[in-house]
Design an enzyme around this catalytic site. Structure first.
Site, PDB file in Angstrom:
ATOM      1  N   ASP A 214       0.910  -1.316   0.059  1.00 36.89           N
ATOM      2  CA  ASP A 214       0.108  -0.005   0.223  1.00 36.89           C
ATOM      3  C   ASP A 214       0.766   1.241   0.129  1.00 36.89           C
ATOM      4  OD1 ASP A 214      -2.521   1.391   0.523  1.00 36.89           O
ATOM      5  OD2 ASP A 214      -1.559   1.675   2.577  1.00 36.89           O
ATOM      6  N   GLU A 250       1.289  -0.333  -4.957  1.00 42.10           N
ATOM      7  CA  GLU A 250       0.514   0.734  -5.146  1.00 42.10           C
ATOM      8  C   GLU A 250       1.284   1.929  -5.496  1.00 42.10           C
ATOM      9  OE1 GLU A 250      -3.574   3.045  -3.503  1.00 42.10           O
ATOM     10  OE2 GLU A 250      -1.865   2.681  -2.135  1.00 42.10           O
TER      11      GLU A 250
END
Ligand SMILES: *[C@@H]1O[C@H](CO)[C@@H](O)[C@H](O)[C@H]1NC(C)=O
Ligand SMILES: *[C@@H]1O[C@H](CO)[C@@H](O)[C@H](O)[C@H]1NC(C)=O
Length: 387
Positions: A214, A250
């Protein structure tokens, strides 16, 4: 100049260690089972995903997070960790372990969503309102279950008045300040790298095949590289000896910012957010484009190299209007076009493909712009129309 730096970095890379997804039986796609419970995922692997040829599942973050109760439990609390304990709304550590084993047994890999850029928000509070009941104090930047203390966060290196990222044109802010208040871990510290690697290694040893990492735009590539370098090989009970974890990062890069997706190519795959945004405009027939125009779909459309890309029609952020993509993003709210786009993605050879499995929510509330009065009227109309 910036582009040059990127190409050089890729050319000097020490091989593509974390790019192999290890999907079995020649499978090519994974599915994000957003907010699913571990016990349900185990069953889904056995009765649907395995038999229907899914290569893997991206699970929601398995680490302990803050509990937000007002006005209800939001999905985004799972992106606010308070420890590396493995209990969450999806289930216990034992259920997580059971799911990984059962999915592996039917050839479906598990990829964990690793939230390692930050801990909870500075407004996360203090006490034990966390999914395993662990004490933390966000005001004091104290997370004794890891443990992390104030010195493990980046505040000293953030130059904005608010302590938050204020300008995405400033690389230092984006990587050393807080993303919407989320306490920003100092990944330059060996200690922090070690704690994060321990967390990821615990999951690897349990049998996951890799990670969605993330918020990578908010971490320095060299710090990530140092963390990935500490990761164990995959568990040889299920994967060939010497297999390195698959990593997809990401990075939201739609152009127009100094931080580029290409800075992350050599370390793993990268989420290609241009894919869903651009495919959405074609399928919606905006700009007079036709499906037949997609015969040149791929790098020719300004997308990253196919072997670096992790692609999707929508993700958990942009299906709600958060994050990147804008109005062109197709979601289940438009089922006919959504099926068309998803079928095209799965049939087309570009990138590693990820299908979205989400849940329905009340769109009128989530948008946040509808007044209580309008919401009440909407609810009454909905209620009455069902009578
Ligand atoms: C959390 O830290 C703040 C700042 O040091 C302190 O004032 C507060 O009492 C702490 N809260 C708890 C519950 O320990
Ligand atoms: C802050 O930045 C300096 C210079 O880049 C670096 O040496 C130091 O390790 C950084 N501190 C933290 C906590 O990241």
């Amino acid at each position: 100049m910036k582009m040059k730096v990127c190409i050089l970095a890729v050319a000097l890379g020490l091989g593509l260690a974390h790019h192999n997804s290890h999907v079995k039986h020649g499978r090519t796609s994974i599915v994000h089972l957003f907010e699913w419970r571990w016990a349900d995922i185990a069953q889904e692997c056995e009765r649907y995903l395995g038999p229907n040829g899914y290569g893997g599942v991206q699970i929601s973050p398995p680490s302990e997070n803050i509990v937000v109760t007002k006005p209800w439990r939001p999905w985004w609390e799972r992106y606010q960790p308070v420890s590396h304990n493995l209990c969450s709304r999806s289930g216990t550590e034992q259920e997580l372990r059971d799911m990984i084993a059962r999915c592996n047994a039917v050839g479906v890999n598990i990829y964990a969503d690793a939230v390692i850029n930050h801990m909870c928000s500075n407004e996360g509070g203090e006490g034990k309102h966390s999914t395993c009941g662990s004490y933390f104090n966000a005001t004091k930047e104290e997370f004794p279950s890891v443990p992390f203390t104030a010195q493990d966060f980046n505040d000293r290196n953030c130059t904005t008045r608010s302590g938050n990222i204020e300008d995405y044109q400033d690389i230092n802010q984006v990587r050393d300040c807080r993303l919407v208040g989320l306490l920003d871990l100092a990944h330059r510290r060996e200690y922090v790298r070690g704690k994060i690697a321990d967390y990821m290694n615990a999951l690897i040893d349990m049998g996951v095949a890799g990670f969605r990492v993330d918020a990578c735009k908010h971490m320095w590539p060299e710090d990530l590289s140092a963390i990935y370098g500490r990761l164990h090989n995959l568990n040889s009970k299920w994967f060939p000896a010497g297999s390195k974890p698959f990593i997809y990062q990401e990075v939201i890069d739609l152009g127009g910012e100094p931080i580029k997706a290409c800075e992350y190519y050599e370390m793993g795959r990268v989420t290609e957010f241009k894919y869903g945004a651009r495919l959405g405009t074609v399928v919606r027939k905006w700009n007079g484009e036709k499906l037949s125009d997609l015969k040149s779909w791929g790098e020719d459309w300004g997308l990253m190299p196919s072997d670096k890309a992790l692609v999707f029609v929508d993700n958990h952020d942009n299906q709600r209007g958060h994050g990147a993509g804008g109005k062109s993003i197709l979601t289940f709210w438009e089922p006919r076009l959504y099926r068309l786009a998803t079928a095209f993605m799965l049939a087309h050879p570009y990138g590693m493909t990820r299908v979205m499995s989400s849940y329905r929510w009340n769109r009128h509330i989530v948008k946040g712009k509808v007044s209580c009065f309008k919401w009440l009227v909407f609810t009454l109309i909905t209620f009455c129309s069902h009578q």
